[in-house]
Scaffold this active site. Sequence first.
Site, PDB file in Angstrom:
ATOM      1  CG  HIS A 362      -7.196 -16.275   1.413  1.00 16.13           C
ATOM      2  ND1 HIS A 362      -7.164 -14.712   1.970  1.00 16.13           N
ATOM      3  CD2 HIS A 362      -7.203 -16.742   2.384  1.00 16.13           C
ATOM      4  CE1 HIS A 362      -7.312 -14.797   3.290  1.00 16.13           C
ATOM      5  NE2 HIS A 362      -7.372 -16.055   3.615  1.00 16.13           N
ATOM      6  CE  LYS A 554      -2.588  -2.556  -5.123  1.00 14.90           C
ATOM      7  NZ  LYS A 554      -3.773  -3.025  -4.193  1.00 14.90           N
ATOM      8  NE  ARG A 555       4.287 -11.020  -4.595  1.00 15.15           N
ATOM      9  CZ  ARG A 555       4.979 -12.073  -4.122  1.00 15.15           C
ATOM     10  NH1 ARG A 555       5.409 -12.182  -3.072  1.00 15.15           N
ATOM     11  NH2 ARG A 555       5.089 -13.062  -4.991  1.00 15.15           N
ATOM     12  CE  LYS A 560      -2.368  -8.091  -5.785  1.00 15.71           C
ATOM     13  NZ  LYS A 560      -3.108  -7.747  -4.624  1.00 15.71           N
ATOM     14  CB  THR A 662      -5.668  -5.855   3.484  1.00 16.22           C
ATOM     15  OG1 THR A 662      -4.306  -6.460   3.093  1.00 16.22           O
ATOM     16  CG2 THR A 662      -6.742  -6.953   4.030  1.00 16.22           C
ATOM     17  CE  LYS A 666      -2.069  -3.517   4.930  1.00 14.07           C
ATOM     18  NZ  LYS A 666      -0.959  -4.118   4.250  1.00 14.07           N
TER      19      LYS A 666
HETATM   20  C1  LIG Z   1      -1.063  -4.796   3.155  1.00 11.49           C
HETATM   21  C2  LIG Z   1       0.089  -5.601   2.533  1.00 11.49           C
HETATM   22  C3  LIG Z   1      -0.049  -6.325   1.342  1.00 11.49           C
HETATM   23  C4  LIG Z   1      -1.512  -6.567   0.934  1.00 11.49           C
HETATM   24  O1  LIG Z   1      -1.541  -5.471  -0.353  1.00 11.49           O
HETATM   25  P1  LIG Z   1      -2.898  -5.458  -1.225  1.00 11.49           P
HETATM   26  O2  LIG Z   1      -2.764  -4.245  -2.129  1.00 11.49           O
HETATM   27  O3  LIG Z   1      -4.358  -5.658  -0.426  1.00 11.49           O
HETATM   28  O4  LIG Z   1      -2.803  -6.590  -2.010  1.00 11.49           O
HETATM   29  C5  LIG Z   1       0.950  -6.901   0.766  1.00 11.49           C
HETATM   30  N1  LIG Z   1       2.041  -6.962   1.166  1.00 11.49           N
HETATM   31  C6  LIG Z   1       2.495  -5.876   2.192  1.00 11.49           C
HETATM   32  C7  LIG Z   1       3.868  -5.847   2.704  1.00 11.49           C
HETATM   33  C8  LIG Z   1       1.314  -5.403   2.912  1.00 11.49           C
HETATM   34  O5  LIG Z   1       1.622  -4.578   4.064  1.00 11.49           O
END
Ligand SMILES: *Cc1c(COP(=O)(O)O)cnc(C)c1O
Length: 816
Positions: A362, A554-555, A560, A662, A666
Amino acid sequence: MSQEPLVRDAEVAEFRAAVLAKLTYAVGKDPDHAFDHDWFEAIALAARDHMVEHWMDHTRQIYRKAQKRVYYLSLEFLIGRLLYDSLSNLGLLDIAREALTDLGVDLERIRLLEPDAALGNGGLGRLAACFMESMSTLGVAAHGYGIRYEHGLFRQAIVDGWQQEQTENWLDFGNPWEFERPEVIYPISFGGHVETVQDAGGQQKQVWWPAETVRAVAYDTPVVGWRGSSVNTLRLWRARALEELHLERFNAGDHLGAVAEVARAESISRVLYPADSTEAGQELRLRQEYFFVSASLQDLLRRHQNIHPSLLNLADGAAIQLNDTHPSIAVAELMRLLVDTHAIPWDTAWDITVNTLAYTNHTLLPEALETWPVGLMERMLPRHMQIIYLINAYHIDSLRAKGIHDFDVLRAVSLIEEDNGRRVRMGNLAFLGSHSVNGVSGLHTKLMRSTVFSEMHKLYPDRINNKTNGITFRRWLFQSNGELTSMLVDALGEDVLDHPEQRLVDLEPFADKPDFRKRFAAQRLSSKKALARIIQERLGVVVNPEAMFDVQVKRIHEYKRQLLNLLHTVALYQAIRAEPGTNWVPRVKIFAGKAAASYHQAKLIIKLANDIARTVNNDPTVRGLLKVVFLPNYNVSLAESIIPAADLSEQISTAGYEASGTSNMKFGLNGALTIGTMDGANVEMCERVGAEHMFIFGLTSQQVEARKRSGEFNAGGDIAASHRLNDVLQAIRGGVFSPDDASRYAGLIDGLIAYDRFLVCADFDAYWDAQKRVEDLWHDPAQWWRSAVLNTARMGWFSSDRTIREYAEDIWKALD
Ligand SMILES: *Cc1c(COP(=O)(O)O)cnc(C)c1O
């Protein structure tokens, strides 16, 4: 959904009766005096009964057909709430809603009472949850294995702009979805020493005499697929002491000492490590990893032996997927169980191990590649350390036998790192012990071959393969965006719910229909109004739902580049202040995300976001044109509220650093337009959606690589070339946003200038220009909404059903 009205009435009545029965006999409450929480429990238990019926049918069928089992080992499952997930997949959502209305109970209000099961940090854990749902939908006979953390990921509070971590108590009211299995228990041992003995036949044999043993107890949660098709099991392990109380000590008056062992044992499943993409170098973390791996392997070997006479054909009956290196001690543990416990010869055991295990990588971040000090391993898992040495010796011997003597090659592929104290490289162990090693997007897989695993790849050229991540459309479209889902059903028919991968493209012609675009925009507006209410409730900030919602959730991580987005926010703020009369696009910049508790730079970035928000939101010059909000405690449920309300999706990582992402999928599925770099799965989104329907900018991964090779990370040149960037940095550095502590960001900005590791400054101007293109398109609503519809139409491939089908066909050989 079309159904005989009488049949439907009967189903509603039946569900109502089931809920009342649960409330009375399982919860023990009188409907007249029940609290909302009692109703939640009663509804969940009634839904669970439906799952159990499918579950037992499905399990019998797996045994009857002797289906191959897939075991998904993951230290994280970021599940979120399960009520709508379960009801919706069982086809009971509308029925339940109606049944409860009759009882005077509002299902939507009850839904909000369920705590998020936050047994994960971010994308990696959420992927595991999406995969579980897709495996059930596709009828893969799967078991997820993980840890039942008593406390999931911390709750994030924002106090005076700073992140504060609070304990998450998701189990306070119990968990109605799970079944405790007190009879499914395995011993897990640590420490001690290894003795060489002669067995009866005169063969040498290693015997491990551990110093400590705890118990792993199983808790099962059924995971139902779409239309109740099949139900798999998520089995999470809880750690218990062998003895709950040391009676002798207790009677001698040592009341604390009598339970010390209990505390030590149970700490293993107490908390999820809040580390995302960085190594958690803690002894307890290694104990957690070994604990859940050993319990899971013992469990699956027992299941195999229930139907097969021996373990020699394990790889025919079972496929084990390791989600990242966290479970990679499985390589040594499976060898130990096969060789020491089941007396299988080493070479045979090795073939079984490699043929059964597969590993998903990952991250390429060097600081996130897991390694463990040899000393710690020897102390905690002495037999495993021996096995790892032996695997390494055979591995190096086989290379020498092939004529490979190059010291650099041997050093790169060794399981032991010798450079900074001797450490075991878990990535190399997982690679060597698996028949398949996959990346999670096309670009990431390519970089795996050329960087971290380049030498391993030369030795095993067929091992690395790609499985681009996906998301489950059930949660990320059907449940979170009911309005858009209804539009899709109206436009394309019910079949789109069952085959969105094939059917979503049929939406393309609708992008040219003004009426459809209008409905599409109307859905967005109503989701934005709902999110605006949440923003007002939680932050007291009023935002205009007609403004562009520009979202990065996101985190919080330097790669990022939330900082890049914040620099743009400041640049926009300054530009609006300079010329408030210009035709600006009103924007709401929305941020959310947690920082690892020990990640100071990320926490400072959260503070900066909040400082900028306070300044901007209180400045009357930009009122109506720019608002900035940081929503606390990002989790799956908040994501479900935010994503359908997003106009612009920020996916702006430094190229080469985001393995897949991911949330990009979404957002795209829900029709947001992406501003992003050519990184991770953005690349594949761009191929499928079309570059003209996204806002791509910035250095490519090759250009980033070239910068790395040149060693040029000083941002002086980039800043000298950009007035705008210079002004932004000066303002932040000078305390414009932190009048209470003018030097708060001096270190952050000086550090950025001296060593811009993630090329924030290098990409700033390109990002600004891309944001200009965003504004231009926003001024042309017909084109904006056309692109939005096309984004939804072209996202079918990013379903986790597609991803799982690829794993099942290529790696697991587990589809009939
Ligand atoms: C989808 C999701 C992530 C992943 O987000 P990225 O932008 O791809 O890092 C992290 N936290 C939650 C709660 C999510 O639903």
